[in-house]
Design a protein around this motif. Structure first.
Motif, PDB file in Angstrom:
ATOM      1  N   CYS A 154       0.825  -1.220   0.000  1.00 36.63           N
ATOM      2  CA  CYS A 154       0.000   0.000   0.000  1.00 36.63           C
ATOM      3  C   CYS A 154       0.856   1.266   0.000  1.00 36.63           C
ATOM      4  O   CYS A 154       0.543   2.245  -0.661  1.00 36.63           O
ATOM      5  CB  CYS A 154      -0.899   0.040   1.223  1.00 36.63           C
ATOM      6  SG  CYS A 154      -1.970  -1.379   1.368  1.00 36.63           S
ATOM      7  N   TYR A 155       1.944   1.218   0.791  1.00 32.66           N
ATOM      8  CA  TYR A 155       2.745   2.436   0.933  1.00 32.66           C
ATOM      9  C   TYR A 155       3.697   2.666  -0.235  1.00 32.66           C
ATOM     10  O   TYR A 155       4.325   3.706  -0.324  1.00 32.66           O
ATOM     11  CB  TYR A 155       3.472   2.446   2.289  1.00 32.66           C
ATOM     12  CG  TYR A 155       2.539   2.976   3.363  1.00 32.66           C
ATOM     13  CD1 TYR A 155       2.423   4.346   3.575  1.00 32.66           C
ATOM     14  CD2 TYR A 155       1.716   2.131   4.087  1.00 32.66           C
ATOM     15  CE1 TYR A 155       1.535   4.851   4.499  1.00 32.66           C
ATOM     16  CE2 TYR A 155       0.820   2.622   5.017  1.00 32.66           C
ATOM     17  CZ  TYR A 155       0.733   3.992   5.224  1.00 32.66           C
ATOM     18  OH  TYR A 155      -0.159   4.499   6.136  1.00 32.66           O
ATOM     19  N   ARG A 158      -0.506   2.613  -3.834  1.00 29.89           N
ATOM     20  CA  ARG A 158      -1.494   3.694  -3.653  1.00 29.89           C
ATOM     21  C   ARG A 158      -0.904   4.929  -3.003  1.00 29.89           C
ATOM     22  O   ARG A 158      -1.182   6.049  -3.416  1.00 29.89           O
ATOM     23  CB  ARG A 158      -2.653   3.197  -2.792  1.00 29.89           C
ATOM     24  CG  ARG A 158      -3.911   2.930  -3.554  1.00 29.89           C
ATOM     25  CD  ARG A 158      -5.083   2.766  -2.622  1.00 29.89           C
ATOM     26  NE  ARG A 158      -4.838   1.828  -1.572  1.00 29.89           N
ATOM     27  CZ  ARG A 158      -5.023   0.523  -1.654  1.00 29.89           C
ATOM     28  NH1 ARG A 158      -5.474   0.011  -2.771  1.00 29.89           N
ATOM     29  NH2 ARG A 158      -4.766  -0.275  -0.643  1.00 29.89           N
ATOM     30  N   ARG A 186      -5.995  -0.534  -6.914  1.00 36.85           N
ATOM     31  CA  ARG A 186      -7.036  -1.231  -6.139  1.00 36.85           C
ATOM     32  C   ARG A 186      -6.483  -2.442  -5.407  1.00 36.85           C
ATOM     33  O   ARG A 186      -7.214  -3.339  -5.018  1.00 36.85           O
ATOM     34  CB  ARG A 186      -8.205  -1.621  -7.034  1.00 36.85           C
ATOM     35  CG  ARG A 186      -9.002  -0.405  -7.473  1.00 36.85           C
ATOM     36  CD  ARG A 186     -10.153  -0.793  -8.357  1.00 36.85           C
ATOM     37  NE  ARG A 186     -11.313  -1.219  -7.596  1.00 36.85           N
ATOM     38  CZ  ARG A 186     -12.468  -1.536  -8.170  1.00 36.85           C
ATOM     39  NH1 ARG A 186     -12.589  -1.495  -9.475  1.00 36.85           N
ATOM     40  NH2 ARG A 186     -13.495  -1.903  -7.437  1.00 36.85           N
ATOM     41  N   LEU A 188      -5.181  -4.935  -2.643  1.00 33.25           N
ATOM     42  CA  LEU A 188      -5.687  -5.174  -1.289  1.00 33.25           C
ATOM     43  C   LEU A 188      -4.511  -5.241  -0.325  1.00 33.25           C
ATOM     44  O   LEU A 188      -3.517  -5.902  -0.585  1.00 33.25           O
ATOM     45  CB  LEU A 188      -6.484  -6.481  -1.249  1.00 33.25           C
ATOM     46  CG  LEU A 188      -7.140  -6.819   0.086  1.00 33.25           C
ATOM     47  CD1 LEU A 188      -8.338  -5.924   0.341  1.00 33.25           C
ATOM     48  CD2 LEU A 188      -7.571  -8.280   0.118  1.00 33.25           C
ATOM     49  N   CYS A 189      -4.669  -4.541   0.779  1.00 33.03           N
ATOM     50  CA  CYS A 189      -3.646  -4.499   1.826  1.00 33.03           C
ATOM     51  C   CYS A 189      -3.359  -5.914   2.341  1.00 33.03           C
ATOM     52  O   CYS A 189      -4.234  -6.767   2.353  1.00 33.03           O
ATOM     53  CB  CYS A 189      -4.198  -3.636   2.953  1.00 33.03           C
ATOM     54  SG  CYS A 189      -3.173  -3.530   4.403  1.00 33.03           S
ATOM     55  N   GLY A 191      -2.574  -6.412   5.399  1.00 30.70           N
ATOM     56  CA  GLY A 191      -3.053  -6.408   6.779  1.00 30.70           C
ATOM     57  C   GLY A 191      -2.059  -5.891   7.794  1.00 30.70           C
ATOM     58  O   GLY A 191      -2.366  -5.812   8.979  1.00 30.70           O
ATOM     59  N   GLY A 193      -0.261  -2.825   7.604  1.00 32.40           N
ATOM     60  CA  GLY A 193      -0.070  -1.368   7.683  1.00 32.40           C
ATOM     61  C   GLY A 193      -0.788  -0.723   8.847  1.00 32.40           C
ATOM     62  O   GLY A 193      -1.586  -1.365   9.534  1.00 32.40           O
ATOM     63  N   GLY A 194      -0.492   0.563   9.040  1.00 29.68           N
ATOM     64  CA  GLY A 194      -1.175   1.318  10.087  1.00 29.68           C
ATOM     65  C   GLY A 194      -0.899   0.760  11.470  1.00 29.68           C
ATOM     66  O   GLY A 194      -1.753   0.796  12.336  1.00 29.68           O
ATOM     67  N   ILE A 208      -6.816 -10.436   7.348  1.00 34.42           N
ATOM     68  CA  ILE A 208      -6.669  -9.779   6.049  1.00 34.42           C
ATOM     69  C   ILE A 208      -5.641 -10.507   5.178  1.00 34.42           C
ATOM     70  O   ILE A 208      -5.825 -10.654   3.974  1.00 34.42           O
ATOM     71  CB  ILE A 208      -6.301  -8.290   6.235  1.00 34.42           C
ATOM     72  CG1 ILE A 208      -7.461  -7.551   6.922  1.00 34.42           C
ATOM     73  CG2 ILE A 208      -5.977  -7.637   4.898  1.00 34.42           C
ATOM     74  CD1 ILE A 208      -7.132  -6.126   7.352  1.00 34.42           C
ATOM     75  N   GLU A 211      -7.185 -13.339   3.313  1.00 33.43           N
ATOM     76  CA  GLU A 211      -7.973 -12.863   2.169  1.00 33.43           C
ATOM     77  C   GLU A 211      -7.049 -12.549   0.986  1.00 33.43           C
ATOM     78  O   GLU A 211      -7.298 -12.948  -0.150  1.00 33.43           O
ATOM     79  CB  GLU A 211      -8.752 -11.599   2.580  1.00 33.43           C
ATOM     80  CG  GLU A 211      -9.530 -10.917   1.477  1.00 33.43           C
ATOM     81  CD  GLU A 211     -10.846 -11.616   1.142  1.00 33.43           C
ATOM     82  OE1 GLU A 211     -11.311 -12.419   1.997  1.00 33.43           O
ATOM     83  OE2 GLU A 211     -11.387 -11.382   0.046  1.00 33.43           O
TER      84      GLU A 211
END
Lengths: 263, 437
Positions: A154-155, A158, A186, A188-189, A191, A193-194, A208, A211
């Protein structure tokens, strides 16, 4: 093997009055996590092979503060950032490369506002440049025709719009790049991050990373390529959970290239 | 007495506009409860975003079926508004089809309004089927129960009725024109409503006039009603999408703001000789626990949200069954803001503490901690809403004001503080990998 690695530190170069072309920001995962250390070494092998003049901060490096910031601890983040910036500015660093998209994002986007202005590139971009400039050459042999799917961190994707550099490298390996249902903007992370990497997930139906691993498995890959040490961990765990670790490897782009080069 | 209808029309129009203006004033007042933010960087990019994303609908078509249907409704409403201009002028001046003098141009205009009206009807029916028959997952989330569901359908019904009235008005007008009724000038081209003509078979001129006038009046009154329904519904996006895409985040999505208040504190800590500026007040509250702690842009985001749920359907936490739904973050923010607004209205312009806040009373900690900050929600939003920034601001409040992070995260932060890594490894061992086999 390890002893063959040439890993100069900024302190040593500075003492010798030398300035490297680029600082390799190893990051916490790359320094301490057993799986991620392999990525670090793979990347260093390529740097050595291409005769890139680089250095690491070594024991002077500290967490960028990314997980603290994403967890809401702005104070701790800025303390880390200001300390790191002091070190980097003292060495007159202008260019940084890192194999961790979280470090990459923080150094690139959040350090300038605190006085840390550097040209920051992700290792996939850096490797792409080495290849384009002819400083490394790739023969597809090892991965020729292999089905490889790329998981967008993601980092990197996106958050910073880097989608093509890792894909270009996979294609250069003569591998068959297969895309997952969710890819690029699009994607998918995984799971992690953050600051999720450091805590148990909230209650839900599924983790996540499971998935995302299912999406990856749907492409029937031989290799899941990652470009982030945390994504690597999450996807590796996902593949293990599906008991596919014998058939499917999770590898960083740097490892793919180092392996192709037989380094 | 001959001006009575003109006066009645002017009055209805005035009431409609005054009510709307009152609500807009309230909306602006509520948004201004948020923190002021200076947004004056990169104006060309901001205008470009507004044109591309709001006017050009570029992000809508990422999902082609609802995207294209939405464009039909959107273009339909914008273009048919030209007709509303004629209706308003006719109503005020007592004229009938004032622009008929445009001749061929008028015929083309009316014909295109009719075709668009038909397409709007088709799109609205498909939208209704998607929500009520196919029950598309993103419209079925827990936060969509009750009012949000009814609101969504209500908007579709209003649009459907307005378009039907428009076509009925045209059909009866066309029939009257063909019957040579007085005042009904031969004007316009009616590619769609001509098919309604058989419905009027055998009707007398006076009956047709009643039908035509009723449709005309109900159409314009319906539009004024819809205009005033906006403030109470999720439908404000038709106006707010424009400022929202202008004020939306530009630059890398991964770049989170550095808190200036914290920077000041950190500088003071790092520099033993630094002294706080003479005029420096107490550092404000860190992070957000209620709507007034959020920025005006975040509050504008909340009013702009039309609850389409694209964010939620892309959210990794939501997909895997966690409580977090980015759409709910926006809906909760708006609901709380409305509650605060009503509190202010009820207490003569002052907010009286109601013992509630956005945190816990609306948004739970479980939701906040489930976020991976992956930006899937902000990427998915067709109008540049940023639920992630609200989540992050609320996490800041939890951590910096309340020290209420999950214990695992406290361990991680403790490690960073003590040894410069999120795990308990010694900083002096950072380069050990170099010599490990």
């Amino acid at each position: 093997m390890g002893s063959e690695l040439k890993v100069p530190t900024m302190a040593a170069l500075f003492a010798a009055g030398k300035q490297p072309e680029v600082l390799f920001w190893v990051g916490c995962a790359g320094s301490f996590d057993d799986r991620a250390k392999k990525i670090t070494k793979a990347f260093v092998k390529i740097l050595n092979k291409a005769n890139v003049s680089f250095a690491v901060l070594g024991t002077e490096e500290s967490c960028t503060g990314d997980p603290a910031k994403r967890a809401g601890n702005e104070f701790l983040f800025q303390m880390q950032a200001v300390t790191n910036i002091e070190v980097m500015n003292a060495y007159g660093i202008t260019k940084v490369v890192t194999a961790c998209p979280h470090c990459f994002n923080t150094l690139k986007n959040e350090y300038p506002g605190l006085g840390g202005n550097y040209e920051v590139v992700h290792h996939t971009e850096f490797l792409k440049k080495l290849l384009d400039d002819g400083r490394i050459t790739l023969e597809g042999g090892t991965f020729k025709g292999k089905r490889i799917t790329f998981h967008d961190p993601c980092y990197l994707g996106r958050a910073n719009g880097v989608y093509e550099a890792p894909r270009d490298l996979i294609k250069k390996l003569d591998a068959e790049l297969v895309e997952m249902k969710n890819c690029k903007s699009r994607g998918l992370c995984c799971g992690a991050g953050g600051a999720q990497m450091f805590k148990e997930p909230e209650k839900g139906d599924k983790d996540i990373n499971i998935e995302r691993t299912e999406q990856a498995l749907d492409t029937q890959p031989e290799i899941i390529a990652a470009a982030c040490p945390f994504c690597n961990t999450m996807m590796t765990d996902g593949v293990k959970n599906k008991e596919k670790e014998k058939d499917i490897k999770v590898m960083d782009i740097a490892e793919l290239i180092a392996t192709a080069e037989d380094l | 007495m001959e001006y009575i209808t003109n006066i009645a029309f002017a009055l209805i129009l005035l009431v409609g506009i005054v009510f709307f203006a009152r609500n807009v004033k309230k909306l602006i007042r509520n948004i201004k409860l948020g923190k002021e933010v200076v947004v004056n960087d990169n104006k060309p990019q901001r205008w470009k975003n507004m044109f591309r994303i709001a006017l050009g609908q570029t992000k809508m078509v990422v999902r082609p079926i609802p995207g294209i249907l939405h464009i039909l409704v959107y273009v339909g409403f914008i273009v048919i508004n030209l007709e509303v201009l004629e209706i308003i002028l006719d109503g005020l001046l007592g004229t009938h089809r004032l622009f008929a003098g445009l001749g061929v141009v008028y015929n083309v205009l009316i014909a295109s309004f009719e075709i668009l009206a038909f397409l709007v009807i088709v799109a609205v029916i498909i939208f209704w089927i998607r929500r009520n028959i196919i029950k598309i997952k993103r419209f079925m989330s827990p936060e969509m129960k009750g009012w949000p569901k009814n609101d969504g359908n209500m908007i579709l019904y209003i649009e459907l009725v307005l378009m039907c009235l428009f076509l009925t008005m045209n059909a009866s007008d066309f029939q009257l024109q063909q019957m040579g009724a007085a005042h009904y000038v031969q004007a316009g081209s009616f590619p769609i409503s001509q098919f309604l003509i058989p419905l009027f078979d055998g009707m007398s001129v006076p009956t047709l006039i009643i039908i035509e006038r009723s449709a005309w009046w109900m159409h314009i009154v319906g539009i004024l009603f819809f205009l005033n329904y906006l403030y109470y519904s999720k439908h404000l996006h038709i106006l707010l999408a424009f400022p929202n895409t202008y004020f939306g985040k530009i630059g890398p999505k991964g770049k989170f703001n550095n808190l200036d208040a914290v920077t000041q504190e950190v500088k003071l800590m790092m520099d033993p000789y630094a002294a706080p500026a003479e005029d420096a007040g107490e550092p404000g509250k860190f992070g957000a626990s209620d709507v007034a702690d959020l920025s005006r842009v975040q509050l504008l985001n909340a009013y702009t949200c039309t609850e389409c749920g694209r964010c939620t359907s892309e959210c990794p936490a939501n997909i895997t069954g966690k409580k977090l739904s980015p759409r709910k973050i926006m809906m909760d923010t708006r609901d709380r803001l409305e509650e605060v607004g009503k509190n202010i209205d009820a207490n003569k312009g002052n907010f009286v503490d109601d013992g509630k806040q956005l945190l816990d009373d609306y948004i739970t900690r479980e939701e906040l901690w489930a976020c991976t900050s992956c930006n899937a929600c902000t990427e998915a939003c067709p109008v540049s809403i940023d639920p992630l920034s609200i989540i992050m601001d609320m996490r800041q409040y939890l951590v910096m004001e309340q020290s209420a992070a999950p214990s695992d995260l406290n361990n991680m932060m403790g490690n960073i503080e003590n040894n410069g890594a999120p795990w308990p490894f010694n900083q002096m061992d950072r380069l050990n990998w170099k010599d490990e086999a």
